[in-house]
Design an enzyme around this catalytic site. Structure first.
Site, PDB file in Angstrom:
ATOM      1  N   LYS A  22       0.838  -1.205   0.000  1.00  0.00           N
ATOM      2  CA  LYS A  22       0.000   0.000   0.000  1.00  0.00           C
ATOM      3  C   LYS A  22       0.879   1.265   0.000  1.00  0.00           C
ATOM      4  O   LYS A  22       0.661   2.178  -0.789  1.00  0.00           O
ATOM      5  CB  LYS A  22      -0.894   0.011   1.249  1.00  0.00           C
ATOM      6  CG  LYS A  22      -1.537   1.356   1.531  1.00  0.00           C
ATOM      7  CD  LYS A  22      -2.370   1.346   2.790  1.00  0.00           C
ATOM      8  CE  LYS A  22      -1.651   1.658   4.073  1.00  0.00           C
ATOM      9  NZ  LYS A  22      -1.374   3.073   4.330  1.00  0.00           N
ATOM     10  N   ASN A  23       1.868   1.292   0.884  1.00  0.00           N
ATOM     11  CA  ASN A  23       2.635   2.534   1.040  1.00  0.00           C
ATOM     12  C   ASN A  23       3.627   2.769  -0.094  1.00  0.00           C
ATOM     13  O   ASN A  23       4.216   3.839  -0.203  1.00  0.00           O
ATOM     14  CB  ASN A  23       3.334   2.560   2.393  1.00  0.00           C
ATOM     15  CG  ASN A  23       2.328   2.745   3.510  1.00  0.00           C
ATOM     16  OD1 ASN A  23       1.176   3.128   3.267  1.00  0.00           O
ATOM     17  ND2 ASN A  23       2.737   2.470   4.745  1.00  0.00           N
ATOM     18  N   CYS A 116      -4.101  13.003  12.624  1.00  0.00           N
ATOM     19  CA  CYS A 116      -4.956  11.819  12.594  1.00  0.00           C
ATOM     20  C   CYS A 116      -4.771  11.106  13.916  1.00  0.00           C
ATOM     21  O   CYS A 116      -4.006  11.553  14.778  1.00  0.00           O
ATOM     22  CB  CYS A 116      -4.655  10.934  11.394  1.00  0.00           C
ATOM     23  SG  CYS A 116      -3.237   9.869  11.599  1.00  0.00           S
ATOM     24  N   ARG A 121       1.210  14.532  12.946  1.00  0.00           N
ATOM     25  CA  ARG A 121       1.604  14.326  11.552  1.00  0.00           C
ATOM     26  C   ARG A 121       1.690  15.623  10.726  1.00  0.00           C
ATOM     27  O   ARG A 121       0.971  15.793   9.735  1.00  0.00           O
ATOM     28  CB  ARG A 121       0.677  13.305  10.888  1.00  0.00           C
ATOM     29  CG  ARG A 121       0.565  12.037  11.707  1.00  0.00           C
ATOM     30  CD  ARG A 121      -0.141  10.937  10.998  1.00  0.00           C
ATOM     31  NE  ARG A 121       0.657  10.359   9.931  1.00  0.00           N
ATOM     32  CZ  ARG A 121       0.220   9.391   9.145  1.00  0.00           C
ATOM     33  NH1 ARG A 121      -1.004   8.928   9.305  1.00  0.00           N
ATOM     34  NH2 ARG A 121       0.981   8.895   8.202  1.00  0.00           N
ATOM     35  N   ASP A 310       4.862   0.471  11.692  1.00  0.00           N
ATOM     36  CA  ASP A 310       3.624  -0.136  11.175  1.00  0.00           C
ATOM     37  C   ASP A 310       3.453  -1.595  11.584  1.00  0.00           C
ATOM     38  O   ASP A 310       2.429  -2.209  11.264  1.00  0.00           O
ATOM     39  CB  ASP A 310       3.572   0.000   9.643  1.00  0.00           C
ATOM     40  CG  ASP A 310       3.421   1.454   9.213  1.00  0.00           C
ATOM     41  OD1 ASP A 310       3.042   2.291  10.051  1.00  0.00           O
ATOM     42  OD2 ASP A 310       3.701   1.751   8.037  1.00  0.00           O
ATOM     43  N   ARG A 402      -8.408  -0.527   4.658  1.00  0.00           N
ATOM     44  CA  ARG A 402      -7.500   0.432   4.028  1.00  0.00           C
ATOM     45  C   ARG A 402      -6.175  -0.226   3.655  1.00  0.00           C
ATOM     46  O   ARG A 402      -5.488   0.255   2.755  1.00  0.00           O
ATOM     47  CB  ARG A 402      -7.216   1.597   4.990  1.00  0.00           C
ATOM     48  CG  ARG A 402      -8.405   2.504   5.233  1.00  0.00           C
ATOM     49  CD  ARG A 402      -7.970   3.723   6.006  1.00  0.00           C
ATOM     50  NE  ARG A 402      -6.668   4.149   5.530  1.00  0.00           N
ATOM     51  CZ  ARG A 402      -5.689   4.597   6.293  1.00  0.00           C
ATOM     52  NH1 ARG A 402      -5.852   4.715   7.580  1.00  0.00           N
ATOM     53  NH2 ARG A 402      -4.540   4.961   5.776  1.00  0.00           N
TER      54      ARG A 402
HETATM   55  N1  EPU Z   1       7.016  14.395  10.469  1.00  0.00           N
HETATM   56  C1  EPU Z   1       7.290  15.701  10.784  1.00  0.00           C
HETATM   57  N2  EPU Z   1       7.240  16.631   9.783  1.00  0.00           N
HETATM   58  C2  EPU Z   1       6.957  16.292   8.505  1.00  0.00           C
HETATM   59  C3  EPU Z   1       6.677  14.956   8.177  1.00  0.00           C
HETATM   60  C4  EPU Z   1       6.723  14.027   9.195  1.00  0.00           C
HETATM   61  O1  EPU Z   1       7.560  16.038  11.940  1.00  0.00           O
HETATM   62  O2  EPU Z   1       6.926  17.192   7.641  1.00  0.00           O
HETATM   63  C5  EPU Z   1       7.043  13.386  11.533  1.00  0.00           C
HETATM   64  C6  EPU Z   1       5.724  12.629  11.647  1.00  0.00           C
HETATM   65  O3  EPU Z   1       4.786  13.314  12.460  1.00  0.00           O
HETATM   66  C7  EPU Z   1       6.190  11.319  12.245  1.00  0.00           C
HETATM   67  C8  EPU Z   1       7.540  11.102  11.576  1.00  0.00           C
HETATM   68  O4  EPU Z   1       7.982  12.401  11.165  1.00  0.00           O
HETATM   69  O5  EPU Z   1       6.378  11.459  13.627  1.00  0.00           O
HETATM   70  C9  EPU Z   1       7.525  10.190  10.357  1.00  0.00           C
HETATM   71  O6  EPU Z   1       6.517  10.630   9.446  1.00  0.00           O
HETATM   72  P1  EPU Z   1       6.538  10.299   7.886  1.00  0.00           P
HETATM   73  O7  EPU Z   1       6.356  11.573   7.150  1.00  0.00           O
HETATM   74  O8  EPU Z   1       7.718   9.462   7.582  1.00  0.00           O
HETATM   75  O9  EPU Z   1       5.216   9.435   7.738  1.00  0.00           O
HETATM   76  P2  EPU Z   1       4.281   9.439   6.484  1.00  0.00           P
HETATM   77  O10 EPU Z   1       5.085   9.551   5.267  1.00  0.00           O
HETATM   78  O11 EPU Z   1       3.162  10.366   6.705  1.00  0.00           O
HETATM   79  C10 EPU Z   1       4.409   6.864   6.025  1.00  0.00           C
HETATM   80  C11 EPU Z   1       3.424   5.739   5.955  1.00  0.00           C
HETATM   81  C12 EPU Z   1       2.926   5.405   7.345  1.00  0.00           C
HETATM   82  C13 EPU Z   1       4.131   5.023   8.190  1.00  0.00           C
HETATM   83  C14 EPU Z   1       5.168   6.159   8.193  1.00  0.00           C
HETATM   84  C15 EPU Z   1       6.432   5.820   8.947  1.00  0.00           C
HETATM   85  C16 EPU Z   1       2.458   6.092   3.779  1.00  0.00           C
HETATM   86  C17 EPU Z   1       1.284   6.423   2.973  1.00  0.00           C
HETATM   87  N3  EPU Z   1       2.316   6.144   5.106  1.00  0.00           N
HETATM   88  O12 EPU Z   1       3.692   7.957   6.581  1.00  0.00           O
HETATM   89  O13 EPU Z   1       2.065   4.276   7.206  1.00  0.00           O
HETATM   90  O14 EPU Z   1       3.728   4.769   9.518  1.00  0.00           O
HETATM   91  O15 EPU Z   1       5.516   6.479   6.842  1.00  0.00           O
HETATM   92  O16 EPU Z   1       7.037   4.706   8.393  1.00  0.00           O
HETATM   93  O17 EPU Z   1       3.488   5.733   3.247  1.00  0.00           O
HETATM   94  C18 EPU Z   1       0.355   2.800   7.830  1.00  0.00           C
HETATM   95  O18 EPU Z   1       0.556   2.207   6.761  1.00  0.00           O
HETATM   96  O19 EPU Z   1      -0.368   2.340   8.740  1.00  0.00           O
HETATM   97  C19 EPU Z   1       0.998   4.112   8.042  1.00  0.00           C
HETATM   98  C20 EPU Z   1       0.587   4.972   8.967  1.00  0.00           C
END
Ligand code: EPU
Length: 434
Positions: A22-23, A116, A121, A310, A402
């Site tokens: 998915k990701n 969320c 996030r 995850d 999802r």
């Molecule tokens: N963060 C910041 N600032 C930013 C972006 C992120 O502080 O601008 C923080 C976030 O709040 C979090 C950490 O950095 O504490 C990591 O966030 P990241 O941006 O890496 O997460 P994401 O890209 O929003 C993806 C996956 C998540 C998975 C995370 C971490 C997708 C669509 N989602 O989220 O997947 O937990 O990386 O590996 O790729 C799931 O599949 O259940 C899921 C939540």
């Protein structure tokens, strides 16, 4: 609304074939917007999140056509730059169209996604990255207006308080592919899903080096072309199924995975006393039936190649049944413990101390009506239900849909007593909501 009814106690046996990640598929679908030529994506999991992403692509103006099982062709001719709040609110990951729109149209209007249930996030790092490239970004009434007409390659450090950002890296790499000059991204996310995105972009004609490492160099090109790409297997789905074998003391083999994406997770299973056999680079077998003594362990979630957040909730469900005290610390989302109060309802003994869960293993869990709060928490409740005595009813399983394709059918094929029912079919005294 659907619910799952699980009658626990069956040891699961057999083989599962892992679907597309998915990701990985969400940013890959977004990447199809980078070209006006057709892109074909295969191994796209049939999940509500992928369907939703396809909906967003249609909204942006792309022609989206199914071309067989789990395969889609996307042709993004003329695009429009605005993504409405209504779409981004429903799925945070829709933010990953931002980088593609900025690259292709040199402008985008996209709402700030908001928090969320698993945490705040923010997307400050995505914004910082685009600003470093020279984009101007105005925030009006929760809507970001991005102007990339003067963007140029630049140095971007993407590290934040919790490590790098996965979708932030995806956005920035996509933005840089069509931005003149060289962009160097340090502290880029090293998750396999980012590697997959870079490989697809390279097929499209992007110039990217350092793929898989924390330093990515992207040299902007004038135009990208169509391509065909197969989405990598879902490491989280693979891990969840292996945990089903471990928690039910069964014997489960996962095929079609990339075992090297599962390193930290398999290491923790081994440390917890679960026999794990890597049969090939794509197959792993877990022998829950051969466990002699489970051992308590400490887990700290970290960016890849560390233990993935995850899989934290699902592993916590296993540790709830491991004698002794295990400590699970969340370094990515310090509040991602929504599954814990529900596990307590099933007889688990877990205390939250700041970003850690102190898990005192209990001899058994008992079935209960429980409420899913997010995708991975739902999977943890299903795992607990498979091992518990009696009936577990998992409500709000739209969260599960999802990220897990045909989950209950695959579990049933392994011998689980699990069925999907309408909420009306649930005994009314067990329902938490009308
Ligand atoms: N963060 C910041 N600032 C930013 C972006 C992120 O502080 O601008 C923080 C976030 O709040 C979090 C950490 O950095 O504490 C990591 O966030 P990241 O941006 O890496 O997460 P994401 O890209 O929003 C993806 C996956 C998540 C998975 C995370 C971490 C997708 C669509 N989602 O989220 O997947 O937990 O990386 O590996 O790729 C799931 O599949 O259940 C899921 C939540």
């Amino acid at each position: 609304m659907d619910v799952l009814r699980i009658r626990g106690g069956n040891a699961l046996h057999g083989e599962v074939f892992v679907g597309g990640a998915k990701n990985a598929c969400l940013p890959l679908l977004a990447a199809t917007l980078l070209t006006d030529e057709p892109c074909v994506l295969r191994n796209v999991p049939d999940l509500s999140d992928s369907r939703f992403m396809l909906e967003i692509l249609r909204h942006q103006g792309a022609l989206v056509e199914p071309i067989g099982a789990n395969a889609w062709r996307v042709t993004a001719g003329t695009l429009q730059p605005k993504t409405p709040y209504e779409l981004v609110r429903k799925m945070r990951a829709s933010i990953c169209v931002m980088g593609a729109l900025v690259a292709r149209l040199k402008r985008a209007e996209i709402p700030l996604p908001g928090g969320c249930v698993i945490g705040q996030r923010p997307i400050d790092l995505h914004v910082k990255g685009l600003r470093k490239l020279g984009c101007t970004i105005e925030n009006r009434a929760g809507m970001m207006r991005i102007d990339a007409s003067h963007a140029r390659g630049a140095y971007v450090f993407l590290g934040g308080r919790y490590g790098s950002t996965v979708t932030g890296t995806a956005n920035l790499v996509m933005a840089a592919t069509l931005t003149p000059g060289v962009t160097r991204i340090d502290s880029a996310a090293c998750e396999p899903e980012i590697g997959d995105l870079c490989r697809m972009l390279v097929k499209m004609g992007a110039k990217i080096s350092g793929v898989g490492s924390p330093t990515l160099l992207v040299e902007g090109v004038e135009k990208l072309s169509g391509c065909e790409h197969v989405v990598i297997p879902d490491r989280i789905e693979a891990g969840t199924h292996l945990l089903c074998g471990a928690i039910t003391r069964g014997d489960v083999t996962v095929r079609g995975a990339v075992t090297e994406h599962l390193g930290a997770f398999l290491d923790k299973l081994d440390e917890a006393g679960v026999p794990v056999e890597t049969l090939s680079p794509t197959a792993v077998r877990v022998r829950g039936d051969l466990v002699k003594d489970f051992r308590p362990i400490d887990i700290v979630t970290l960016p890849h190649p560390g233990f993935p957040t995850d899989l934290q909730a699902q592993f916590t469900a296993l540790l709830a049944l491991v004698p002794g005290i295990s400590i699970v610390t969340e370094r990515i989302y310090p509040n991602r413990f929504m599954h814990v109060p529900e596990l307590l309802r099933m007889g688990a003994d877990i205390a939250i101390e700041g970003p850690s869960a102190i898990v005192k293993g209990v001899p058994a869990l008992s079935g209960a009506p429980v409420m899913a709060s997010d995708l991975r928490a739902s999977a943890a409740l299903v795992l607990a239900g498979l091992a518990a005595s009696g009936e577990t009813w998992v409500q709000r399983i739209y969260h599960l849909d999802r990220g897990y394709e045909k989950f209950e059918r695959r579990l049933a094929a392994l011998g689980a007593d699990v069925v999907r029912l309408r909420q009306e079919d649930m005994p009314s005294e067990l329902r938490s909501e009308a």
